[in-house]
Design a protein around this motif. Sequence first.
Motif, PDB file in Angstrom:
ATOM      1  N   GLY A  71      17.955 -14.644 -65.170  1.00  0.00           N
ATOM      2  CA  GLY A  71      16.526 -14.858 -64.957  1.00  0.00           C
ATOM      3  C   GLY A  71      15.801 -13.650 -64.392  1.00  0.00           C
ATOM      4  N   PRO A  72      16.118 -13.234 -63.153  1.00  0.00           N
ATOM      5  CA  PRO A  72      15.425 -12.075 -62.578  1.00  0.00           C
ATOM      6  C   PRO A  72      15.549 -10.814 -63.426  1.00  0.00           C
ATOM      7  N   GLY A  73      16.687 -10.653 -64.094  1.00  0.00           N
ATOM      8  CA  GLY A  73      16.861  -9.486 -64.963  1.00  0.00           C
ATOM      9  C   GLY A  73      15.893  -9.481 -66.127  1.00  0.00           C
ATOM     10  N   ILE A  74      15.641 -10.651 -66.702  1.00  0.00           N
ATOM     11  CA  ILE A  74      14.657 -10.757 -67.781  1.00  0.00           C
ATOM     12  C   ILE A  74      13.280 -10.376 -67.260  1.00  0.00           C
ATOM     13  N   VAL A  75      12.976 -10.836 -66.042  1.00  0.00           N
ATOM     14  CA  VAL A  75      11.671 -10.540 -65.442  1.00  0.00           C
ATOM     15  C   VAL A  75      11.503  -9.042 -65.211  1.00  0.00           C
ATOM     16  N   VAL A  76      12.529  -8.383 -64.652  1.00  0.00           N
ATOM     17  CA  VAL A  76      12.399  -6.956 -64.349  1.00  0.00           C
ATOM     18  C   VAL A  76      12.352  -6.127 -65.630  1.00  0.00           C
ATOM     19  N   ALA A  77      13.077  -6.554 -66.660  1.00  0.00           N
ATOM     20  CA  ALA A  77      13.028  -5.835 -67.935  1.00  0.00           C
ATOM     21  C   ALA A  77      11.649  -5.929 -68.552  1.00  0.00           C
ATOM     22  N   ALA A  78      11.079  -7.135 -68.541  1.00  0.00           N
ATOM     23  CA  ALA A  78       9.761  -7.339 -69.144  1.00  0.00           C
ATOM     24  C   ALA A  78       8.683  -6.584 -68.389  1.00  0.00           C
ATOM     25  N   THR A  79       8.775  -6.597 -67.059  1.00  0.00           N
ATOM     26  CA  THR A  79       7.754  -5.936 -66.248  1.00  0.00           C
ATOM     27  C   THR A  79       7.875  -4.427 -66.330  1.00  0.00           C
ATOM     28  N   GLY A  80       9.103  -3.931 -66.321  1.00  0.00           N
ATOM     29  CA  GLY A  80       9.313  -2.486 -66.277  1.00  0.00           C
ATOM     30  C   GLY A  80       8.959  -1.769 -67.556  1.00  0.00           C
ATOM     31  N   VAL A  81       9.092  -2.445 -68.694  1.00  0.00           N
ATOM     32  CA  VAL A  81       8.779  -1.800 -69.973  1.00  0.00           C
ATOM     33  C   VAL A  81       7.349  -2.178 -70.374  1.00  0.00           C
TER      34      VAL A  81
ATOM     35  N   ALA B 160      19.322  10.257 -74.552  1.00  0.00           N
ATOM     36  CA  ALA B 160      18.548  10.316 -73.309  1.00  0.00           C
ATOM     37  C   ALA B 160      17.969   8.946 -72.973  1.00  0.00           C
ATOM     38  N   ALA B 161      17.519   8.222 -74.004  1.00  0.00           N
ATOM     39  CA  ALA B 161      16.984   6.881 -73.782  1.00  0.00           C
ATOM     40  C   ALA B 161      18.073   5.956 -73.248  1.00  0.00           C
ATOM     41  N   VAL B 162      19.286   6.081 -73.785  1.00  0.00           N
ATOM     42  CA  VAL B 162      20.403   5.237 -73.329  1.00  0.00           C
ATOM     43  C   VAL B 162      20.777   5.580 -71.889  1.00  0.00           C
ATOM     44  N   ILE B 163      20.831   6.871 -71.562  1.00  0.00           N
ATOM     45  CA  ILE B 163      21.145   7.281 -70.187  1.00  0.00           C
ATOM     46  C   ILE B 163      20.085   6.767 -69.220  1.00  0.00           C
ATOM     47  N   GLY B 164      18.825   6.781 -69.663  1.00  0.00           N
ATOM     48  CA  GLY B 164      17.748   6.257 -68.822  1.00  0.00           C
ATOM     49  C   GLY B 164      17.987   4.814 -68.434  1.00  0.00           C
ATOM     50  N   CYS B 165      18.475   4.018 -69.370  1.00  0.00           N
ATOM     51  CA  CYS B 165      18.771   2.608 -69.073  1.00  0.00           C
ATOM     52  C   CYS B 165      19.928   2.495 -68.087  1.00  0.00           C
ATOM     53  N   VAL B 166      20.954   3.353 -68.225  1.00  0.00           N
ATOM     54  CA  VAL B 166      22.098   3.322 -67.309  1.00  0.00           C
ATOM     55  C   VAL B 166      21.656   3.689 -65.894  1.00  0.00           C
ATOM     56  N   VAL B 167      20.770   4.680 -65.783  1.00  0.00           N
ATOM     57  CA  VAL B 167      20.252   5.082 -64.470  1.00  0.00           C
ATOM     58  C   VAL B 167      19.520   3.916 -63.814  1.00  0.00           C
TER      59      VAL B 167
ATOM     60  N   ARG C  70      22.728  -6.256 -65.751  1.00  0.00           N
ATOM     61  CA  ARG C  70      23.159  -5.622 -67.005  1.00  0.00           C
ATOM     62  C   ARG C  70      22.372  -6.177 -68.187  1.00  0.00           C
ATOM     63  N   VAL C  71      22.150  -7.475 -68.177  1.00  0.00           N
ATOM     64  CA  VAL C  71      21.343  -8.078 -69.242  1.00  0.00           C
ATOM     65  C   VAL C  71      19.950  -7.466 -69.253  1.00  0.00           C
ATOM     66  N   ALA C  72      19.386  -7.233 -68.064  1.00  0.00           N
ATOM     67  CA  ALA C  72      18.040  -6.647 -67.952  1.00  0.00           C
ATOM     68  C   ALA C  72      17.966  -5.330 -68.699  1.00  0.00           C
ATOM     69  N   TYR C  73      18.904  -4.451 -68.450  1.00  0.00           N
ATOM     70  CA  TYR C  73      18.788  -3.116 -69.024  1.00  0.00           C
ATOM     71  C   TYR C  73      19.410  -2.978 -70.400  1.00  0.00           C
ATOM     72  N   ILE C  74      20.232  -3.929 -70.797  1.00  0.00           N
ATOM     73  CA  ILE C  74      20.599  -3.997 -72.219  1.00  0.00           C
ATOM     74  C   ILE C  74      19.368  -4.415 -73.018  1.00  0.00           C
ATOM     75  N   THR C  75      18.622  -5.381 -72.475  1.00  0.00           N
ATOM     76  CA  THR C  75      17.371  -5.795 -73.117  1.00  0.00           C
ATOM     77  C   THR C  75      16.397  -4.630 -73.197  1.00  0.00           C
ATOM     78  N   THR C  76      16.257  -3.910 -72.082  1.00  0.00           N
ATOM     79  CA  THR C  76      15.393  -2.727 -72.083  1.00  0.00           C
ATOM     80  C   THR C  76      15.868  -1.720 -73.120  1.00  0.00           C
ATOM     81  N   GLY C  77      17.189  -1.519 -73.196  1.00  0.00           N
ATOM     82  CA  GLY C  77      17.749  -0.589 -74.173  1.00  0.00           C
ATOM     83  C   GLY C  77      17.422  -0.979 -75.597  1.00  0.00           C
ATOM     84  N   VAL C  78      17.438  -2.289 -75.886  1.00  0.00           N
ATOM     85  CA  VAL C  78      17.080  -2.746 -77.230  1.00  0.00           C
ATOM     86  C   VAL C  78      15.639  -2.384 -77.547  1.00  0.00           C
ATOM     87  N   PHE C  79      14.722  -2.627 -76.592  1.00  0.00           N
ATOM     88  CA  PHE C  79      13.315  -2.275 -76.812  1.00  0.00           C
ATOM     89  C   PHE C  79      13.166  -0.780 -77.091  1.00  0.00           C
TER      90      PHE C  79
END
Length: 438
Positions: free
Chosen positions: A25-35, A57-64, A244-253
């Motif tokens: 849940g919170p991961g979905i929220v942070v992914a949506a808000t951050g992107v 570089a985009a992938v490393i950004g998500c890992v960071v 991890r779900v949050a930033y995998i989602t971000t990575g997909v976007f």
Amino acid sequence: MADTTGTSVTTEPDRPRKSSWKYIGPGIVVAATGVGAGDLVATLIAGSNFGYTLLWAAVIGCVVKISLAEAAGRWHLATGRTLFDGWASLGRWTTYFFVVYVVIWGFVYGAAAMSSSALPLQALWPDVFPADWSIKPWAIICGIVGLVFVWFNKYAVFEKVMTVLVGVMFLVTVYLAIRVTPNLGDAFAGLLPVLPDEKDSILNTLGLIGGVGGTITLAAYGYWVNAKGWTNASWMKVMRLDNRVAYITTGVFVVAMLFVGAELLHASHTSIAAGDKGLVDLSAILADEYGTATAKLFLVGFFATSFTSLIGVWHGVSLMFADFVERYRAARVTGEEVARGEREKGWPFRAYLLWLTFPPIILLFQGQPFRLVILYGVLGAAFMPFLALTLVWLLNSSRTPASWRNGWLSNGMLTVAGLLFVVLCVKQIWDQPWSEFF
């Protein structure tokens, strides 16, 4: 329950919860808000200029960002204290920085978020308001709708709505990535760390790593973790899966939009405007290439991207501001207080909601004051190194239980993140037109 007396902290958590998808849940929220829309445009332009070269570089950004959000969530769960309570323990300078930041940043960001949400609505329904009114009526409507929604709903409803909007974002971006038929061979080659052979390529690459999904919402993640009801270390595994779900989602976007930039723009040598208006340009290109239906679907996704950032900040940063106020009402602040949901109905939370909504409307009509925009840019650039380096400090000290302090991997990732953001902060400050400021 956490004992926060003195400088050390001990916790006696319940039996550890098993990580499970049902808790996400919170991961979905942070992914949506951050992107936000600006992040998608930055990725599109990177794809337009360099093809798949900067995919790595985009992938490393998500890992960071995973390391930063995990550290913020770990602090909240391991100590039972909120992040602002941790900052306050480092000295008054953290309070001064935070107060100046949230006041100036919130004022300017409010206008930017409302305008970004208004752009796709104006493109979808251009004849609702007179042309000379521009996007102002839509922007005001978006701001007030966000205010009313957050004002009258607690975290549980907020999370459900964010999840639906993320689903819309996900479907639209993945559909576009498939529609442009990416060259998977070139895409895999783009995972190799190669710099473009152009001027300032290093700084542009660092900007892409640090820019996507990197805002104050990373600090808000711990507050959303508490608001979900996760208040002690028994939730640590759950939080880490969620993060991890949050930033995998971000990575997909990010990857999807880089595919669109590489295939649709780079191949045809087409450019789009920087900033949120670049997505309106893209909708026109999509209409020419794939038809009106695809363009309108994209605008719906554009709105979901912008509006999730708006209501996410309206909720998350207001929680942080409420925590700042409560910290000076009481001797200590705990995550359990956030979990009870009382702060979402308190006057500090709602006062900051009003600050994000109504004063920025003035900027929609008068334009953004030059000096204020410069201060906004500097403070915004300074926040991410502030977050990274204070987390290193907190999570290596006796303020954190020994079993949850940083290991070598966390220290390495947070240090790299801090240095990255320091470089970007210096560049941002250097690039400001200071000669015109005075």
